[in-house]
Each structure stands twice: as C-alpha cells, then as structure tokens.
Write a protein that holds these residues in place. Structure first.
Motif, PDB file in Angstrom:
ATOM      1  N   ILE A  85      -6.862  -2.805   2.602  1.00 21.52           N
ATOM      2  CA  ILE A  85      -7.071  -2.754   4.052  1.00 21.52           C
ATOM      3  C   ILE A  85      -7.080  -4.156   4.681  1.00 21.52           C
ATOM      4  N   PRO A  86      -7.733  -5.151   4.083  1.00 25.49           N
ATOM      5  CA  PRO A  86      -7.660  -6.496   4.684  1.00 25.49           C
ATOM      6  C   PRO A  86      -6.216  -7.023   4.762  1.00 25.49           C
ATOM      7  N   GLN A  87      -5.431  -6.780   3.725  1.00 27.46           N
ATOM      8  CA  GLN A  87      -4.030  -7.224   3.753  1.00 27.46           C
ATOM      9  C   GLN A  87      -3.236  -6.433   4.790  1.00 27.46           C
ATOM     10  N   LEU A  88      -3.527  -5.141   4.896  1.00 29.49           N
ATOM     11  CA  LEU A  88      -2.840  -4.301   5.872  1.00 29.49           C
ATOM     12  C   LEU A  88      -3.136  -4.780   7.295  1.00 29.49           C
ATOM     13  N   GLN A  89      -4.390  -5.123   7.560  1.00 32.95           N
ATOM     14  CA  GLN A  89      -4.756  -5.620   8.891  1.00 32.95           C
ATOM     15  C   GLN A  89      -3.999  -6.910   9.212  1.00 32.95           C
ATOM     16  N   ALA A  90      -3.888  -7.790   8.237  1.00 29.65           N
ATOM     17  CA  ALA A  90      -3.168  -9.055   8.441  1.00 29.65           C
ATOM     18  C   ALA A  90      -1.690  -8.793   8.729  1.00 29.65           C
ATOM     19  N   ARG A  91      -1.110  -7.849   8.018  1.00 29.05           N
ATOM     20  CA  ARG A  91       0.312  -7.513   8.244  1.00 29.05           C
ATOM     21  C   ARG A  91       0.520  -6.898   9.627  1.00 29.05           C
ATOM     22  N   LEU A  92      -0.445  -6.106  10.077  1.00 33.24           N
ATOM     23  CA  LEU A  92      -0.371  -5.537  11.426  1.00 33.24           C
ATOM     24  C   LEU A  92      -0.433  -6.648  12.478  1.00 33.24           C
TER      25      LEU A  92
END
Length: 175
Positions: A85-92
């Motif tokens: 989730i932290p990586q997903l937020q950064a990609r968003l």
C-alpha cells in the motif's frame, strides 16, 4: 512475503557467499521462548483479484489498517503476488497508476520459475525463522518487509506478518 514466500535473488551489492554462510543470530531469541507465527495473532489475510480496481485495494487496506494485500487468481485461488500500500500510494501520487486501473497493473508478482525457491511460512513457523526471513537470510541478504502466511501445502493464504508485528510481539513479551 504464512508460509512466507520469497524470491531468493542475488543482486549487486548483496552479501558475498561467505557472509551468507554465517549462522543467523536472533536479536530477540530470549523473548520468543518457543513462540511461533501463530502467537503473533496475525489478522486474516485480505486477498484481491488482479481485475479488482486499485481504489478497492486502497479502501480495503485503509479500513483494516493493512500495509500489504495478497493477490490471488479468481478461479484457482492460487497466490499470484501482492500489493504494498505505501508503494501503491507513491505510484498514485506520481501518476503511474490511477484508482480505476486494475490491481494487476500495480501488483508485484511472485516468481514461480527460474530456480527461485519460496520459503514457506506457516502458523507453526518459529519466530526465530520468521526474524531470519525478514533479515534476508534465505534471500541473499535481501531484507523482506512482510511474509505471506500459508498452510503447509501453500494452498491457502492465512494471513500476512510484518516486521512491525514481530517488533510489537517483542515489546509485549517480558525479557
């Protein structure tokens, strides 16, 4: 990555072979006293399908305060990978993915071919082994942030354990 599933991959900058042959010394062994992954009381796994939207992954993770979600095949229920989730937020934030995109566009896939061996983490896995897994002992020094907990035969995803879960267990356990 349960039985924790990992991809032991040697990369540039990884420890040399002699360093990997040194026995792992647990920094918290005195606190474990025979405890297993089950003693961490990991929450039930939340698994999504590759076709689910990223917005569902975010909503589901935030509702349960999860940092990692497992991704399974919608028909066979086989474990395919995970979403951090932290990586997903950064990609968003960077615009690499959009909330309406499918999870498959952002998930990390487990490597099943090419000689990679998975370390199985079950509810019966001793915490010393889990700590060694997080430290990268079985993955050429590549540290792991989480472990997928499975049954012994890797047929069912039972939960996810994180380094933070292990640290919290040690804090609650008297010396």
């Amino acid at each position: 990555m349960t039985d924790i599933m990992a991809q032991p991959i040697a990369t540039e900058g990884s420890p040399s072979v002699p360093e990997l042959q040194q026995p792992f010394v647990s920094k918290w062994a005195s606190r474990y006293r025979g405890a297993t992954v089950e003693d961490l009381d990991p929450p039930a796994a939340l698994s999504l399908n590759p076709s689910d939207p990223i917005s569902l992954a975010l909503l589901s993770a935030f509702e349960r305060e999860y940092t990692h979600l497992t991704i399974i095949d919608s028909q066979t229920r086989a474990l395919l990978g995970y979403i951090s989730i932290p990586q997903l937020q950064a990609r968003l934030e960077r615009g690499e993915v959009k909330p309406e995109d499918e999870v498959r566009t952002a998930m990390m896939r487990f490597r099943r071919r090419g000689g990679a061996k998975y370390q199985v983490i079950t509810m019966e896995t001793p915490l010393e082994e889990l700590e060694a897994f997080f430290a990268g002992v079985a993955t050429a020094g590549q540290k792991q942030d989480f472990a997928v907990i499975t049954d012994e035969n890797r047929r069912f995803v039972l939960g996810v354990a994180t380094v933070a879960d292990l640290e919290e267990f040690v804090k609650r356990r008297p010396a």
